[in-house]
Design a protein around this motif. Structure first.
Motif, short mmCIF file in Angstrom:
data_model
loop_
_atom_site.label_atom_id
_atom_site.label_comp_id
_atom_site.label_asym_id
_atom_site.label_seq_id
_atom_site.Cartn_x
_atom_site.Cartn_y
_atom_site.Cartn_z
N HIS A 218 0.83 -1.21 0.00
CA HIS A 218 0.00 0.00 0.00
C HIS A 218 0.86 1.26 0.00
CE1 HIS A 218 -3.10 2.86 0.95
NE2 HIS A 218 -2.64 3.08 2.16
N LEU A 219 1.89 1.31 0.85
CA LEU A 219 2.75 2.49 0.90
C LEU A 219 3.57 2.63 -0.38
CD1 LEU A 219 3.98 2.44 4.60
CD2 LEU A 219 2.50 4.13 3.52
N ALA B 56 11.77 1.22 -2.23
CA ALA B 56 12.17 0.63 -0.95
C ALA B 56 11.05 -0.27 -0.41
CB ALA B 56 12.52 1.72 0.04
N TYR B 57 9.81 0.18 -0.50
CA TYR B 57 8.69 -0.63 -0.02
C TYR B 57 8.43 -1.83 -0.94
CZ TYR B 57 7.43 3.04 3.34
OH TYR B 57 7.43 3.94 4.38
N TYR B 58 8.41 -1.58 -2.24
CA TYR B 58 8.14 -2.66 -3.18
C TYR B 58 9.22 -3.74 -3.11
CZ TYR B 58 4.33 -0.29 -5.68
OH TYR B 58 3.14 0.30 -6.03
N ALA B 59 10.49 -3.33 -2.97
CA ALA B 59 11.57 -4.30 -2.92
C ALA B 59 11.43 -5.22 -1.71
CB ALA B 59 12.92 -3.57 -2.89
N TYR C 31 -12.05 -5.87 -2.58
CA TYR C 31 -11.50 -5.32 -3.82
C TYR C 31 -10.94 -3.91 -3.60
CZ TYR C 31 -12.79 -8.99 -7.12
OH TYR C 31 -12.87 -10.17 -7.82
N MET C 32 -11.63 -3.09 -2.81
CA MET C 32 -11.12 -1.75 -2.54
C MET C 32 -9.81 -1.82 -1.75
SD MET C 32 -14.48 0.60 -1.70
CE MET C 32 -13.47 2.01 -1.30
N MET C 33 -9.71 -2.76 -0.83
CA MET C 33 -8.47 -2.90 -0.08
C MET C 33 -7.32 -3.26 -1.02
SD MET C 33 -7.64 -5.27 3.25
CE MET C 33 -9.04 -4.62 4.11
N SER C 34 -7.57 -4.17 -1.94
CA SER C 34 -6.55 -4.54 -2.93
C SER C 34 -6.28 -3.39 -3.90
CB SER C 34 -6.99 -5.79 -3.70
OG SER C 34 -7.30 -6.85 -2.82
N ALA C 35 -7.31 -2.63 -4.22
CA ALA C 35 -7.14 -1.50 -5.13
C ALA C 35 -6.23 -0.44 -4.53
CB ALA C 35 -8.50 -0.90 -5.48
N GLU C 36 -6.34 -0.23 -3.21
CA GLU C 36 -5.49 0.75 -2.55
C GLU C 36 -4.03 0.30 -2.50
OE1 GLU C 36 -6.24 3.89 -1.49
OE2 GLU C 36 -8.10 3.48 -2.57
N MET C 37 -3.77 -0.95 -2.86
CA MET C 37 -2.40 -1.43 -2.99
C MET C 37 -1.89 -1.28 -4.42
SD MET C 37 -2.75 -4.91 -0.78
CE MET C 37 -4.09 -5.03 0.39
N GLY C 38 -2.74 -0.77 -5.31
CA GLY C 38 -2.30 -0.51 -6.68
C GLY C 38 -2.53 -1.64 -7.66
N PHE C 39 -3.25 -2.70 -7.27
CA PHE C 39 -3.48 -3.82 -8.18
C PHE C 39 -4.56 -3.43 -9.19
CE2 PHE C 39 -4.94 -8.18 -9.26
CZ PHE C 39 -3.72 -8.68 -9.68
N ALA C 40 -4.20 -3.42 -10.46
CA ALA C 40 -5.07 -2.85 -11.49
C ALA C 40 -6.39 -3.58 -11.61
CB ALA C 40 -4.34 -2.84 -12.85
N ALA C 41 -6.38 -4.91 -11.57
CA ALA C 41 -7.63 -5.67 -11.71
C ALA C 41 -8.57 -5.36 -10.55
CB ALA C 41 -7.33 -7.16 -11.77
N ALA C 42 -8.03 -5.19 -9.34
CA ALA C 42 -8.87 -4.86 -8.19
C ALA C 42 -9.43 -3.44 -8.33
CB ALA C 42 -8.06 -4.98 -6.90
N GLN C 43 -8.64 -2.52 -8.86
CA GLN C 43 -9.14 -1.16 -9.08
C GLN C 43 -10.30 -1.18 -10.06
OE1 GLN C 43 -5.53 0.69 -10.39
NE2 GLN C 43 -4.92 1.32 -8.34
N PHE C 44 -10.17 -1.96 -11.11
CA PHE C 44 -11.28 -2.06 -12.07
C PHE C 44 -12.50 -2.67 -11.42
CE2 PHE C 44 -13.81 -4.57 -14.97
CZ PHE C 44 -14.14 -3.64 -15.93
#
Length: 1018
Positions: free
Chosen positions: A538-539, A559-562, A823-836
Motif C-alpha cells: 500500500h505504501l 524501498a517498499y516494493y523491494a 477489492y477496494m483494499m486490494s485496489a489501494e495497494m495498486g493492483f489494477a484488476a482490483a481497481q477495475f
C-alpha cells in the motif's frame, strides 16, 4: 474500325463521371517527402465557375497549437484542366537548423501541404475541392544548415543575438538536496532510500563543488525515530557507497550500544572512524546532524520528548584531508546491500552540498510531516491502553487461578460465564470503559478458556481482528465499518499489523467512516514497520503515484516494493493456506467467471473424472489448483502431491514428473527424497520437458557441486527459453562462479534481463536492484523503471492473492458489500484488476447497497486509477470516455477528454473506441489533430466528416473482435446509405416522378400487349 464503338463508349463514360463529380478539382502532383527549400511543385486544377486556389502549409506543434501558413494564391476561371508550376518556399525555421539568423521553432509534430478550391462568389468561402500531402518533418538537429548568401550588418546581428540571449535563462539548480522528504518505515532489513547526485550544470557551482572535494564544507540532517536497538554490530542510518562498492565519506551507522559510528575517508583509501559520546534514545524523534568543515567533523543530536528538547554533540579533528565526491556512487538512507537499517522511522533528510547552517539546534523546527502524522501521540495512547489491558489480563488470570483452588468457586465462575447464570457482583477493575467493552469481554473469555495462563496482549489483538472480519462478513450496509473501526484500532495497539492496515484502508477511502488521510498514513506506517506485506504494498503504491497527500518518490516506492518483492520469492517457496495464487480476474469477463470452481463444483468433479480416465491435462489442472489455490479451490498441498505422483507414476506425464520431482526436492507436502526426485526429473528431461533441465542443473549445483555440468545444462535450457536457467546463469556471473570466468556484473545484468522478460520474479527483482544504483560505465540508473519491475514482482504475493480470492468468492455469492470491501483494499495497494473491479461494483451498485454519492465517487476514482496502469482495461477507458461525454466528471461535457479516452481504447485495438470516435465525428465534433496523428489518420484532419467516419468505422469493422463486425458494418452501411441519399437525392426524386407519371401509360401498354397475345393464341 471495330475499336471505334469502344472508344466512343469510354469518352461518354468519362464525360458522365465529370458530370457526376463536377469540374472542381485540385491535385498536388509532385509534393516533396519532407520540408525542403525551393522545390518546384506542380498542381493540377480546374473549376466550373470563377474560383480562388490557395496553397497552405499547416503545422502542428507539441504545445497543441496549429499554425496555417499561406504560401500561394491565384484565380481560376472555367476552362480546360491545367497544371501550374510554382516554387515552394517554406519558412526557414521549418527547413533548416536554428542559428543566429534562423529562429528556433517549437517542436513540430506534423506538417502537410493543402491545396484548395473555393468559389469567389461564395460569402462563406466554402471549399469546393482540396488535396493534402503530408511532409515528414525532422527534429531541428537533423535538418541542414542554411548557407546564408547575404552579410548582415553588425548592428542588426547584435540586436538579434541580444534578443535571443535575453530569452534564455539558466535553469534553477538547488544546492540543497532532499534525500527524503516524507517518513519512511524501516523494518530493520536491507532496504532503504537510494539517491544519486549529478554534477552542476552551472559552471561556477560545479567549479566550487570540484574545488571543495578535498576540503568539504557541507552538512547532512536526518530525522530518525528508533523503536529498537540494533540487533547486529551496526545498522545503517546514512551511508555513501563509492563506485568501487566501498564505504566513502560520509558513513553514519548506529551501533548495538546506541552510539553513532561516523566514518570518513580521505586520499589513498585512508579512513578514520569515531563514535559519538551520546546514545540515540528509543521512541523519540531526533534530528541527527553531521557537519564537515575542512578536516573537522561534528555530529550533533536534538531529541524532542513531549515539550522537552535535549541537545548533544561530538567533534573530531582528522589528521588527513576529507574527500567527498557526491557525484560518485550513491547515498542510502536506512538499510542497503551491505548493512541492515535501523528499526523505526526515518523523517525528512537533507543534504546541504556546499554550506553549513549556523549552530542553532535548540531552535530547530519540527517538520510539518512529523507533526501531522503524530507518531508519538499514537504510541502514548497505545501505551496507556496496553497498561489497562495488561492489568485486566493479570487480574482475570489471578481470579481464575484462585477459583481453581480447593474450596474455591471455579465451577460457579465457569457457569456464570458459559451458562449465563446470574453473575456475582463485578469488582471495580472489571467494569469496562465503553470504548473497550469488546476488548474486555474477549480478555475475560480468553482467560477462562486457558485457565488463567498463556493469555497475551497480541492474542487479544488477534481476537479483536477476527471479530471485526466476522462482523463485516455478516453486514449489509457500510455502517458496519464505523462500528468495527474502534476494534481495529485497539487490535492495532495490541500489535496486530493486519488490523492497522485495515483501519488505514478505511481512513484513506472513507468507506463508512470519515476520511482522514493523516491517520491513514500513520496506521499504514505502523503496519509497514512491523513488516506487514500488504501495508508495504500500500505504501509503495502511495509513493509511486503520489496519492492522499503523500509525496511521489520512486526511490521511496522502490524501498517498499523491494521489501515485499523479496518476501514474495520466499513465500512462494513456503506455500501455506494463508496464501493464494494471484489471478487478475475482471468482473466483466463472463467467460473467466464461469471457469471459477470449488471442490464440489461440477467443473472440478468433471476434471477428477477425466483424471481417473487417464487424462494427463486434467491431472495437471487438479494438482495445480490444489497446490496454488487457483480458480476458487482451497490450497491443499498434500492432496496436490498425490495428484502429481499419480500423473508421474501412472501416466508418465513429463509435466507431472517435473512437478513431483520438485516437491520431492523441496519436501513440500511429502518427505524429502533427493534420489527419487532426480529420477523423475531425468525422465521428464528425456521427454524434452525444458524446466526439468533447469531443475537438474540446480541439483548438480546444490548437491553435487558440479558447476561445469550445471552451467552446461543451464546453457541448454536458456537456449530453449527457460526463464529460471537465465536467472541462474546471471547469479553465476554475478558471484564469479562461472567456470573459467571472473565475476562479470554486466553479463549477469543481461541474463537477469532475459529472465525478467520471460516472467521470472527473481529476475525482475535483480533487474530492479541494478537499475536502482546502475552499473558504472555500463548501465545507467533508472529509478522509475526499477519501481515498475519491483511492483510487478510484489504483486505476485500470495497474501494479496488471498484477499483477491476472498473478494471474488463474495461476488460469486452475491455478497456485494464484502466483495467491494476486499477489492477496494486490494485496489489501494495498486493492483489494477482490483481497481477495475471496485469501480465496476460501484458503477453497477446492485440493489443500491451503496450511497449514490459514494458510489459515484468510488466509480470515478477507481476507473481513473485503472486507466493509469501499464495495461489499462479498455472497458475502463470507454467508461471514462462516456463519463466525460455525459459531463459526469465535473458537471460539463468534455468532448476533448472523451476523444482522448476513446483514442486510447482504439490504440489497444478495442472496436468500441473506433466506433465512439465515429459517433463523435457524426455529431459534428472535429477530432483534434493530435488524436488523428496517433491513430495514423492525420491526412483526414481536413477531410469532411463522412470520410473520417468511414475510415473510423472501417477500423472498427476490421478489428480482431468478431462480435464487433456486425454493428460496425451496419454503421458503415448506414453512412454509405446517407451519402447515397445526399448525392443522388435529386436523381431519385426525378426518377420517382417519372415513374409515377409513366406508370399508367406503361400499364395500358402492357395490358394491350397481353390482350394482343391472347387474341393471337385464340
Amino acid at each position: 474500325m471495330s475499336s471505334l464503338p469502344l472508344y466512343i463508349y469510354i469518352c461518354w463514360f468519362s464525360f458522365s463521371l465529370q458530370i457526376v463529380g463536377g469540374l472542381d478539382t485540385v491535385t498536388l502532383l509532385n509534393p516533396p517527402e519532407e520540408p525542403v527549400p525551393d522545390h518546384l511543385l506542380e498542381i493540377f486544377y480546374s473549376c466550373d465557375r470563377p474560383s480562388t486556389l490557395q496553397l497552405d502549409c499547416v503545422v502542428s506543434f507539441d504545445t497543441g497549437t496549429i499554425s496555417t501558413l499561406q504560401l500561394q494564391q491565384w484565380s481560376c476561371v472555367p476552362s480546360d484542366p491545367r497544371v501550374r508550376t510554382l516554387r515552394l518556399i517554406l519558412p526557414d525555421w521549418l527547413v533548416y537548423q536554428s542559428d543566429e539568423i534562423v529562429p528556433e521553432s517549437q517542436w513540430v509534430l506534423s506538417c502537410f501541404l493543402r491545396a484548395s478550391v473555393s468559389y469567389t462568389d461564395d460569402p462563406k468561402g466554402r471549399v469546393a475541392a482540396q488535396d493534402l500531402a503530408i511532409l515528414q518533418t525532422k527534429p531541428s538537429f537533423a535538418r541542414p544548415v542554411k548557407q546564408h548568401q547575404v552579410c548582415f550588418a553588425w548592428s542588426s546581428r547584435m540586436l538579434q543575438l541580444t534578443q535571443q540571449l535575453s530569452d534564455k535563462q539558466c535553469p534553477l539548480e538547488e544546492e540543497t538536496v532532499q534525500l527524503l522528504s516524507s517518513i519512511y518505515a524501516s523494518t530493520g532489513e536491507n532496504f532503504g532510500i537510494t539517491k544519486t547526485l549529478e554534477s552542476y550544470n552551472n559552471e561556477a557551482l560545479e567549479h566550487l563543488r570540484v574545488k571543495s572535494m578535498s576540503f568539504p564544507w557541507c552538512m547532512f540532517s536526518i530525522w530518525i525515530f528508533a523503536t529498537r536497538h540494533c540487533q547486529e554490530n551496526m545498522c545503517g542510518v546514512l551511508h555513501h557507497v563509492g563506485s568501487h562498492d566501498n564505504y566513502v565519506t560520509p558513513t553514519l551507522l548506529l551501533t548495538k550500544s546506541g552510539h553513532l559510528h561516523v566514518q570518513i575517508t580521505g586520499d589513498f583509501e585512508e579512513s578514520t572512524a569515531f563514535l559519538s559520546t551520546f546514545k540515540v534514545p528509543l521512541s523519540e524523534w531526533c534530528q541527527l546532524t553531521l557537519m564537515l568543515q575542512g578536516r573537522r567533523a561534528a555530529v550533533s543530536m536534538l531529541c524532542i520528548d513531549k515539550e522537552q528538547r535535549t541537545v548533544h554533540s561530538t567533534e573530531y579533528m582528522l589528521r588527513h584531508i576529507i574527500v567527498l565526491d557526491d557525484t560518485k556512487g550513491y547515498f542510502v538512507v536506512g538499510g542497503g546491500r551491505y548493512v541492515r537499517g535501523v528499526e523505526g522511522y526515518f523523517g525528512p533528510s537533507v543534504y546541504y552540498r556546499n554550506r553549513v547552517l549556523p549552530p542553532s539546534l535548540s531552535e530547530a523546527v519540527i517538520p510539518d510531516v512529523i507533526k501531522n502524522v503524530n507518531l508519538t501521540g499514537w504510541l502514548q495512547t497505545c501505551h496507556k491502553f496496553n497498561l489497562q489491558m495488561n492489568s485486566k489480563i493479570h487480574l482475570y488470570s489471578l481470579k481464575a487461578r484462585q477459583s481453581r483452588e480447593p474450596g474455591g468457586c471455579f465451577d460457579v465462575f465457569r457457569d456464570w460465564m458459559v451458562k449465563d447464570r446470574q453473575p456475582s457482583k463485578c469488582e471495580p477493575w472489571e467494569e469496562a470503559v465503553p470504548h473497550s467493552r469488546y476488548a474486555t469481554q474477549i480478555t475475560k473469555l480468553l482467560v477462562l478458556k486457558h485457565g488463567g495462563r498463556g493469555v497475551s496482549l497480541p492474542a487479544v489483538g488477534r481476537a479483536l481482528y477476527s471479530l471485526s472480519l466476522h462482523k463485516v462478513s455478516r453486514a449489509s450496509s457500510t455502517g458496519v465499518f464505523s462500528r468495527i473501526l474502534p476494534l481495529l484500532l485497539q487490535a492495532g495497539c495490541l500489535a496486530d499489523s493486519r488490523a492497522l492496515h485495515m483501519a488505514s484502508f478505511l481512513y484513506s477511502t472513507g468507506l463508512g467512516v470519515r476520511k482522514h488521510t493523516h491517520k491513514a498514513w500513520l496506521l499504514a506506517l505502523l503496519a509497514a514497520q512491523k513488516d506487514d506485506r500488504l501495508a508495504l504494498l500500500h505504501l509503495g503504491h502511495l509513493h509511486h503515484r503520489g496519492l492522499h497527500g503523500v509525496h511521489a518518490d520512486p526511490d521511496v516506492a522502490y524501498a517498499y516494493y523491494a521489501n515485499i518483492a523479496k518476501q514474495t520469492t520466499l513465500d512462494r517457496h513456503n506455500p501455506s493456506p494463508q496464501q493464494t495464487f494471484v489471478e487478475a480476474i475482471y468482473l466483466n469477463n463472463e467467460e473467466v467467471l464461469k471457469l471459477q470452481t470449488e471442490e464440489n463444483h461440477h467443473i472440478f468433479q468433471w476434471l477428477k473424472l477425466q483424471a481417473r480416465t487417464g487424462a494427463a491435462e486434467a491431472e495437471q489442472a487438479i494438482a495445480r489448483m490444489l497446490f496454488w489455490g487457483q480458480q476458487g479451490v482451497s490450497p491443499n498441498i498434500q492432496r496436490a502431491v498425490r495428484h502429481y505422483e499419480r500423473g508421474a507414476v501412472h501416466l508418465e506425464d513429463p509435466t507431472s514428473m517435473y512437478d513431483y520431482g520438485i516437491v520431492l526436492l523441496q519436501g513440500h507436502g511429502v518427505e524429502r527424497d533427493i534420489p527419487k526426485a532426480v529420477t523423475f526429473l531425468k525422465k521428464a528431461m528425456e521427454q524434452g520437458f525444458v524446466p526439468a533441465i533447469n531443475a537438474l542443473a540446480w541439483y548438480y549445483e546444490q548437491f553435487e557441486k558440479d558447476y561445469e555440468r550445471a552451467v552446461q545444462l543451464w546453457e541448454q535450457a536458456d537456449l530453449l527459453g527457460n526463464p529460471d536457467a537465465a536467472l541462474n546463469l546471471g547469479v553465476f556471473y554475478s558471484r564469479g562462479l562461472y567456470p573459467g570466468k571472473d565475476a562479470d556484473q554486466y553479463m549477469a545484468y543481461k541474463y537477469y534481463m532475459k529472465a525478467a522478460e520471460r516472467g521470472n520474479i527473481r529476475g525482475a527483482i535483480q533487474i530492479a536492484d541494478i537499475w536502482t544504483t546502475g552499473i558504472p560505465g555500463y548501465v545507467d540508473r533508472r529509478p522509475t523503471h526499477a519501481v515498475l519491475w519491483a511492483k510487478w514482482a510484489a504483486e505476485h504475493n500470495g497474501y494479496l492473492g488471498r484477499i483477491l480470492r476472498r473478494a471474488l468468492d463474495s461476488y460469486l455469492r452475491s455478497d456485494m458489500l464484502s466483495s467491494l470491501f476486499s477489492y477496494m483494499m486490494s485496489a489501494e495497494m495498486g493492483f489494477a484488476a482490483a481497481q477495475f473491479n471496485a469501480a465496476y461494483l460501484c458503477d453497477q451498485n446492485k440493489g443500491g447497497f451503496l450511497d449514490p454519492a459514494f458510489a459515484s465517487h468510488c466509480m470515478k476514482r477507481y476507473y481513473n486509477l485503472t486507466i493509469q496502469s501499464q495495461n489499462p482495461s479498455t472497458y475502463a477507458l470507454i467508461r471514462m470516455g462516456d463519463l466525460c461525454y455525459d459531463g459526469q466528471l465535473d458537471g460539463r461535457r468534455d468532448l476533448f477528454s472523451a476523444a482522448q479516452m476513446y483514442k486510447l481504447a482504439a490504440l489497444w485495438n478495442e472496436p468500441q473506441g473506433w466506433y465512439n470516435l465515429g459517433l463523435l465525428a457524426k455529431e459534428g465534433y472535429k477530432l483534434p489533430l493530435s488524436v488523428l496523428i496517433e491513430l495514423g489518420l492525420s491526412e483526414l484532419y481536413l477531410a469532411d466528416s463522412t470520410t473520417l467516419q468511414s475510415a473510423l468505422y472501417k477500423r472498427c469493422r476490421d478489428s480482431e473482435d468478431t462480435d464487433s463486425y456486425l454493428p460496425c458494418s451496419l454503421a458503415l452501411f448506414s453512412l454509405y446509405l446517407q451519402l447515397f441519399q445526399k448525392d443522388y437525392s435529386a436523381a431519385i426524386k426525378f426518377s420517382t416522378a417519372v415513374a409515377v407519371v409513366a406508370a399508367p401509360a406503361m400499364l395500358f401498354i402492357i395490358l394491350g400487349v397481353l390482350r394482343i397475345r391472347s387474341l393471337s393464341l385464340n
